[in-house]
Write an enzyme that holds these catalytic residues in place. Structure first.
Site, PDB file in Angstrom:
ATOM      1  N   ASP A  53       0.843  -1.188   0.000  1.00 11.77           N
ATOM      2  CA  ASP A  53       0.000   0.000   0.000  1.00 11.77           C
ATOM      3  C   ASP A  53       0.883   1.244   0.000  1.00 11.77           C
ATOM      4  O   ASP A  53       2.000   1.199  -0.523  1.00 11.77           O
ATOM      5  CB  ASP A  53      -0.928  -0.045   1.225  1.00 11.77           C
ATOM      6  CG  ASP A  53      -2.283   0.587   0.970  1.00 11.77           C
ATOM      7  OD1 ASP A  53      -2.332   1.823   0.842  1.00 11.77           O
ATOM      8  OD2 ASP A  53      -3.286  -0.141   0.906  1.00 11.77           O
ATOM      9  N   HIS A  86      -3.374   6.089   3.807  1.00  7.66           N
ATOM     10  CA  HIS A  86      -4.230   5.010   3.302  1.00  7.66           C
ATOM     11  C   HIS A  86      -3.785   3.650   3.814  1.00  7.66           C
ATOM     12  O   HIS A  86      -4.572   2.880   4.370  1.00  7.66           O
ATOM     13  CB  HIS A  86      -4.227   5.029   1.774  1.00  7.66           C
ATOM     14  CG  HIS A  86      -5.132   4.016   1.145  1.00  7.66           C
ATOM     15  ND1 HIS A  86      -4.740   2.718   0.924  1.00  7.66           N
ATOM     16  CD2 HIS A  86      -6.404   4.110   0.701  1.00  7.66           C
ATOM     17  CE1 HIS A  86      -5.747   2.060   0.358  1.00  7.66           C
ATOM     18  NE2 HIS A  86      -6.764   2.883   0.214  1.00  7.66           N
ATOM     19  N   ASN A 177     -13.759   0.962  -7.004  1.00  9.68           N
ATOM     20  CA  ASN A 177     -14.736   1.924  -6.496  1.00  9.68           C
ATOM     21  C   ASN A 177     -15.485   2.659  -7.593  1.00  9.68           C
ATOM     22  O   ASN A 177     -14.904   3.022  -8.628  1.00  9.68           O
ATOM     23  CB  ASN A 177     -14.040   2.985  -5.635  1.00  9.68           C
ATOM     24  CG  ASN A 177     -13.625   2.453  -4.292  1.00  9.68           C
ATOM     25  OD1 ASN A 177     -13.945   1.333  -3.932  1.00  9.68           O
ATOM     26  ND2 ASN A 177     -12.887   3.252  -3.551  1.00  9.68           N
ATOM     27  N   SER A 244     -11.221  -0.592  -0.438  1.00  9.76           N
ATOM     28  CA  SER A 244      -9.947  -0.785   0.266  1.00  9.76           C
ATOM     29  C   SER A 244     -10.197  -1.309   1.673  1.00  9.76           C
ATOM     30  O   SER A 244      -9.507  -2.210   2.158  1.00  9.76           O
ATOM     31  CB  SER A 244      -9.184   0.533   0.384  1.00  9.76           C
ATOM     32  OG  SER A 244      -8.555   0.903  -0.801  1.00  9.76           O
TER      33      SER A 244
END
Length: 347
Positions: A53, A86, A177, A244
């Site tokens: 990530d 994130h 998304n 996520s």
């Protein structure tokens, strides 16, 4: 290949501070997924989860003692510090231990540990990162990132995904998304990957947040996710949406299973997840929920039906025709509140 990241301009919702800790108060999924009961059977102790990530901030108060030394891909000399927050949010949802008196986030597997791989490049860097976390003990890999279907670098993902499968590692990925994506993206749509869509506190699929498609295997909470988030303005309670976070919740559930049932291989773990998921209305599998909303307690306590046939090499476990050959030339971090879109540069 360099990875450039930019916010998508959508503001996150700040949670007002009240008498009760707003972060713990916002964790509706603790009750929704019966996690306190599930922790009687497993808390994920001894399991390493690779988080590929934006990095993970090990000084986050909810991750004290939960983060192993990591590495950046490519190594640009900045270590695994998370400038965006994130990856840290993903890690907290997997392994958060809370802090203080009933404060902070309790992750799905609060005794597991996170192995961070900071992705600062394109698909090839992601492939290198998958190899590295597998070689360094990860039994679960979380990929809350994805690639654009119009590009041609899917083979870079496939090599790493095949390597993970050969080493008995479960790979979980965010499905993608809305409105940025129209279909399940790579690597979530690749063979052997658990693609996760997003539902809300009522367990309802959110088509304003999550894509759908035949590759979706499971759904999990991904709406109104409140954590203590690292932001450029500091560490604040924040509410976000995105697959996520749904993927992180499934990765945490995999860690619970791998701790309780170390004898089970990756395919058997996946079978437990899919066979015990809460089915969508009408039963069966569909393109929104996959096999259903993940159910950690049921997965830990209910034996699945025997498989129809033994595992034969590296192949999709979703129905034939579900996989689509697409690429990952454009990477983005799947969170509709703050999508990190990344374009591959030329060598």
């Amino acid at each position: 290949m360099l990875l450039s990241l930019a916010a998508n301009g959508m503001a996150a919702v700040m949670v007002a501070t009240g008498v009760a800790d707003p972060v713990r108060r916002g964790e509706y999924w603790l009750a929704q997924l019966h996690l306190e009961q599930a922790w009687q059977y497993s808390e994920g102790a001894g399991v390493v989860v690779g988080v590929i990530d934006t990095g993970v901030n090990s000084d986050h108060p909810d991750l004290a003692g939960a983060v192993l030394p990591g590495r950046a891909f490519p190594d640009l000399g900045s270590g695994t510090h998370d400038d965006w927050g994130h990856g840290t949010t993903v890690a907290v949802l997997i392994a958060g231990r809370g802090h203080g008196q009933s404060a902070g986030t309790l992750g799905v597997a609060p005794k597991t540990v996170i192995l961070p791989a900071k992705l600062a490049g394109g698909a090839q860097s992601a492939d290198d990162a998958i190899h590295w976390v597998v070689d360094h003990g990860a039994k679960v890999v979380n990929l809350s990132l994805g690639g654009d279907a119009r590009t041609d670098s899917e083979q870079a993902y496939d090599d790493g995904l095949r390597y993970a499968a050969e080493h008995d590692v479960v790979v979980v990925a965010a499905a993608g998304n809305r409105p940025h994506d129209a279909a399940v993206v790579s690597p979530a749509n690749r063979p052997g990957v658990i693609a996760v869509s997003a539902v809300d506190a009522s367990g309802t699929f959110r088509d304003d947040i999550s894509v759908q498609g035949p590759e979706v295997a499971l759904a999990a909470p991904g709406a109104d996710i409140t954590t203590l988030a690292d932001t450029p303005q500091g560490r604040v309670p924040r509410q976000e949406n995105g697959t996520s976070f749904a993927a992180a919740i499934v990765s945490g559930t995999v860690a619970l299973l791998r701790a309780k049932y170390p004898q089970l291989d990756a395919t058997a773990v996946t079978r437990r997840l899919t066979s015990t998921a809460r089915r969508p209305a009408g039963g069966g599998r569909d393109s929104r929920y996959g096999f259903g909303v993940v159910d950690p307690l049921a997965a830990l306590t209910t034996d699945p039906e025997p498989p129809a046939s033994p595992r034969t090499g590296w192949s999709p476990w979703w129905p034939a025709g579900g996989a689509v050959v697409i690429g990952g030339g454009v990477l983005c971090w799947w969170t509709s509140s703050r999508s990190r879109r990344a374009t591959r540069g030329k060598r």
